[in-house]
Design an enzyme around this catalytic site. Structure first.
Site, PDB file in Angstrom:
ATOM      1  N   LYS A  11       0.850  -1.207   0.000  1.00 29.35           N
ATOM      2  CA  LYS A  11       0.000   0.000   0.000  1.00 29.35           C
ATOM      3  C   LYS A  11       0.874   1.241   0.000  1.00 29.35           C
ATOM      4  O   LYS A  11       2.051   1.193   0.395  1.00 29.35           O
ATOM      5  CB  LYS A  11      -0.948   0.018   1.202  1.00 29.35           C
ATOM      6  CG  LYS A  11      -0.274   0.087   2.590  1.00 29.35           C
ATOM      7  CD  LYS A  11      -0.022   1.496   3.106  1.00 29.35           C
ATOM      8  CE  LYS A  11       0.749   1.506   4.411  1.00 29.35           C
ATOM      9  NZ  LYS A  11       1.738   2.492   4.601  1.00 29.35           N
ATOM     10  N   GLY A 107       5.094  -6.256   5.682  1.00 28.78           N
ATOM     11  CA  GLY A 107       4.835  -7.238   6.735  1.00 28.78           C
ATOM     12  C   GLY A 107       3.349  -7.391   7.010  1.00 28.78           C
ATOM     13  O   GLY A 107       2.841  -8.509   7.183  1.00 28.78           O
ATOM     14  N   ASP A 141      -2.079  -1.613  10.170  1.00 33.89           N
ATOM     15  CA  ASP A 141      -2.329  -1.619   8.716  1.00 33.89           C
ATOM     16  C   ASP A 141      -2.917  -2.938   8.210  1.00 33.89           C
ATOM     17  O   ASP A 141      -3.271  -3.042   7.035  1.00 33.89           O
ATOM     18  CB  ASP A 141      -1.011  -1.394   7.952  1.00 33.89           C
ATOM     19  CG  ASP A 141      -0.543   0.046   8.039  1.00 33.89           C
ATOM     20  OD1 ASP A 141      -1.379   0.921   8.307  1.00 33.89           O
ATOM     21  OD2 ASP A 141       0.660   0.275   7.827  1.00 33.89           O
TER      22      ASP A 141
HETATM   23  O1  C5P Z   1       0.432  -1.030  14.567  1.00 32.82           O
HETATM   24  P1  C5P Z   1       1.841  -1.267  14.163  1.00 32.82           P
HETATM   25  O2  C5P Z   1       2.490  -2.381  14.952  1.00 32.82           O
HETATM   26  O3  C5P Z   1       2.046  -1.409  12.704  1.00 32.82           O
HETATM   27  O4  C5P Z   1       2.640   0.065  14.566  1.00 32.82           O
HETATM   28  C1  C5P Z   1       4.029   0.118  14.659  1.00 32.82           C
HETATM   29  C2  C5P Z   1       4.420   1.255  15.592  1.00 32.82           C
HETATM   30  O5  C5P Z   1       4.053   2.522  15.019  1.00 32.82           O
HETATM   31  C3  C5P Z   1       3.698   1.217  16.933  1.00 32.82           C
HETATM   32  O6  C5P Z   1       4.412   0.466  17.862  1.00 32.82           O
HETATM   33  C4  C5P Z   1       3.661   2.683  17.322  1.00 32.82           C
HETATM   34  O7  C5P Z   1       4.883   3.052  17.898  1.00 32.82           O
HETATM   35  C5  C5P Z   1       3.537   3.414  15.985  1.00 32.82           C
HETATM   36  N1  C5P Z   1       2.147   3.783  15.640  1.00 32.82           N
HETATM   37  C6  C5P Z   1       1.545   4.849  16.298  1.00 32.82           C
HETATM   38  N2  C5P Z   1       0.247   5.175  15.980  1.00 32.82           N
HETATM   39  C7  C5P Z   1      -0.428   4.489  15.034  1.00 32.82           C
HETATM   40  C8  C5P Z   1       0.171   3.411  14.351  1.00 32.82           C
HETATM   41  C9  C5P Z   1       1.471   3.088  14.674  1.00 32.82           C
HETATM   42  O8  C5P Z   1       2.150   5.487  17.156  1.00 32.82           O
HETATM   43  N3  C5P Z   1      -1.664   4.844  14.748  1.00 32.82           N
END
Ligand code: C5P
Length: 317
Positions: A11, A107, A141
């Site tokens: 994406k 991922g 995501d």
């Molecule tokens: O959700 P995901 O594991 O992909 O997110 C990776 C990191 O990105 C999270 O650990 C967080 O630090 C940050 N993040 C965030 N706010 C979001 C999505 C991700 O702070 N809405």
């Protein structure tokens, strides 16, 4: 069936606005997410032992629990122990085409494919919304990667509202192979540097005082106006990533200076930079020009296009 092959598209973010910080440590977002033709192939296969095995053609991709695809399989085992007992373990083979740690949800889309694949292998008959909910527990995501197409994503990024499908928009992606940006670092740095711009509303939710507002680009998407979409591209994380990574800034500038580029932006937390075009021919031409402008073997360039689907089954045996 004992085996399914699935296409797992990457994406890009046409829009990423950080609305506010959240008590759970994440950020409240307003995004427009878009599936693109660059994709991995995921094969899921039932095996007689009660284990999860992951193989990947890319040396940098882990095959243990630190791989989100592995964790997706573990989640299915936890959620559906009877099916696991009946059908046995799962072997997952990832044929990686999407650059890793690139801001392209590589991922997350692999994890989404594993959820869809195991649902089929184990004949669970889960709905798309059930698969998206499971995906949301793995990463912000993942639900979008299950659904695909064009969507507004809010909350952590896991709450989706589909938008009308776009087509006929071509993309050049540029990424330095050895450059990776940690998503957690990008959000943390944003919070440290710009956190003061949050205010609290009457419900004590964090909201941003100087919001950018996604209305204009949503309207452009609804009107399928590629030129207008490209003018309204936005990504708040550029504010922290571009100053810290001069190579990303350079890519943005090189794209911006090429004729025929409708618009250019960093995707997600980077470091991939994309540019939008009206034709494949223009995209191919600019790819050549960027290759000439930046003589560096570390630079990877891809031409692809906007697509209208998420995880797709391509074959079953
Ligand atoms: O959700 P995901 O594991 O992909 O997110 C990776 C990191 O990105 C999270 O650990 C967080 O630090 C940050 N993040 C965030 N706010 C979001 C999505 C991700 O702070 N809405």
């Amino acid at each position: 069936m004992r085996s399914y092959s699935l296409i797992a598209p990457a994406k890009i973010n046409l829009y990423l606005e950080i609305i506010g910080d959240r008590p759970d440590g994440y950020h409240e977002l307003a995004m427009i997410l878009q599936s693109i033709g660059l994709a991995d192939q995921i094969d899921v296969h039932s095996i007689s032992t009660d284990s999860i095995r992951v193989h990947c053609n890319h040396p940098q991709v882990p095959t243990d629990k630190s791989n989100l695809a592995y964790r997706a399989a573990e989640l299915m085992v936890r959620q559906f122990p009877e099916a696991f007992a009946k059908y046995g373990g799962v072997e997952i083979t990832v044929n990686k085409q999407i650059p890793v740690a690139a801001g392209l949800a590589g991922g997350s889309t692999n994890a989404a494919a594993v959820l869809v694949g195991i649902d089929l292998l184990w004949k669970l008959g889960l709905t798309q919304s059930e698969l998206e909910d499971l995906g949301g527990t793995l990463g912000s995501d993942v639900p979008f990667c299950v659904a695909g197409g064009t969507a507004i994503a809010t909350g952590r990024g896991e709450q989706l509202s589909p938008l009308p499908s776009l087509d006929n928009i071509y993309i050049v992606l540029a990424k330095y192979r050895s450059l990776e940006v940690s998503t957690a670092w990008a959000y943390k740095t944003y919070r440290e540097q710009f956190g003061h711009s949050y205010i609290r509303d009457s419900d004590n939710l964090a909201v941003r005082a100087n919001a950018v507002h996604s209305g204009a680009i949503v309207k452009a998407v609804v009107n399928k106006d590629a030129g207008e979409i490209a003018q309204k591209l936005h990504n708040d994380l550029e504010r922290v990533v571009l100053p810290a990574y001069p190579q990303v800034l350079q890519l943005r500038e090189v794209f911006a200076n090429q004729e025929g580029v409708l618009g250019t932006m960093m995707s997600g937390s980077g470091p991939t930079v994309f540019a939008l075009f009206e034709s494949q021919q223009q995209a191919e031409q600019i790819k050549l020009q960027v290759r000439e402008a930046i003589i560096d073997e570390d630079l990877e360039l891809f031409v692809t296009r906007i697509i209208t689907h998420g995880i797709k089954v391509v074959s079953s045996v």
